[in-house]
Design an enzyme around this catalytic site. Structure first.
Site, PDB file in Angstrom:
ATOM      1  N   CYS A 193       0.867  -1.168   0.000  1.00  7.74           N
ATOM      2  CA  CYS A 193       0.000   0.000   0.000  1.00  7.74           C
ATOM      3  C   CYS A 193       0.911   1.227   0.000  1.00  7.74           C
ATOM      4  CB  CYS A 193      -0.895  -0.007   1.239  1.00  7.74           C
ATOM      5  SG  CYS A 193      -1.854   1.518   1.414  1.00  7.74           S
TER       6      CYS A 193
ATOM      7  N   CYS B  87       0.295   3.425   3.584  1.00 10.22           N
ATOM      8  CA  CYS B  87       0.790   2.994   4.904  1.00 10.22           C
ATOM      9  C   CYS B  87       1.950   2.000   4.828  1.00 10.22           C
ATOM     10  CB  CYS B  87      -0.350   2.420   5.739  1.00 10.22           C
ATOM     11  SG  CYS B  87      -1.002   0.847   5.132  1.00 10.22           S
TER      12      CYS B  87
ATOM     13  N   CYS C  55      -1.452 -10.463  -7.181  1.00 12.83           N
ATOM     14  CA  CYS C  55      -1.921 -11.574  -6.352  1.00 12.83           C
ATOM     15  C   CYS C  55      -1.932 -11.069  -4.904  1.00 12.83           C
ATOM     16  CB  CYS C  55      -0.979 -12.761  -6.539  1.00 12.83           C
ATOM     17  SG  CYS C  55      -1.579 -14.276  -5.831  1.00 12.83           S
TER      18      CYS C  55
END
Length: 127
Positions: free
Chosen positions: A93, A96, A116
Site C-alpha cells: 500500500c 501505509c 496476487c
C-alpha cells in the site's frame, strides 16, 4: 505508544501477520478469492483505495487477482528476495506501506500483470 503497537491494536492477528510481517494466507481458503460483487477493494490497514472489481479476475491461484490497480500512485512495488533463487515483486500500500501480496507478469491483457493479493490485506466497499 509506538507505531507497531498501534497496528497490533487496530488489526486482527491474521491481518497483522500479513500486512505488517509480510505473511501469506492459504490459497482458496480466504475471503475474497471467489468474491464477485462490484465495488472497491481497500487497504485493510489504512482504507486506501487499491483495486476496482472491474479489474479482478480468476487467476486460478486461490488468491484475489487483479490485472491493474486503481492508479499507479495507490500501490508501490519493490524487489522481494526473501526466498533464495525465487525473485518476486512485492506489492505494498503506497499510503501505509503495508504488505499486500506480489505482482507477476503472467496476467491477462491489457497489462499482462497479475496482482496476487491476500484477502486479509483487503476490505471491500460495495458500489
Amino acid at each position: 505508544m509506538d507505531q507497531e503497537q498501534e497496528w497490533r491494536e487496530k488489526l486482527t492477528p491474521e491481518q497483522y501477520r500479513i500486512l505488517r510481517e509480510k505473511g501469506t494466507e492459504r490459497p482458496f481458503a480466504n475471503k475474497y478469492y471467489d468474491h464477485k460483487e462490484e465495488g472497491i477493494y481497500k487497504c485493510a490497514a489504512c482504507n486506501n483505495d487499491l483495486f476496482n472489481s472491474e479489474t479482478k479476475y480468476d487467476s486460478g491461484s486461490g488468491w484475489p487477482s487483479f490485472w491493474q490497480s486503481i492508479s499507479k500512485d495507490k500501490v508501490a512495488v519493490k524487489k522481494d528476495s526473501s526466498i533464495p533463487n525465487i525473485p518476486r515483486v512485492e506489492v505494498l500500500c503506497n499510503e501505509c506501506k503495508s504488505h499486500l501480496g506480489h505482482v507477476f507478469e503472467d496476467g491477462p491483457q491489457p497489462t499482462g500483470l497479475r496482482y496476487c493479493i491476500n484477502s486479509a490485506a483487503l476490505d471491500f466497499e460495495k458500489n
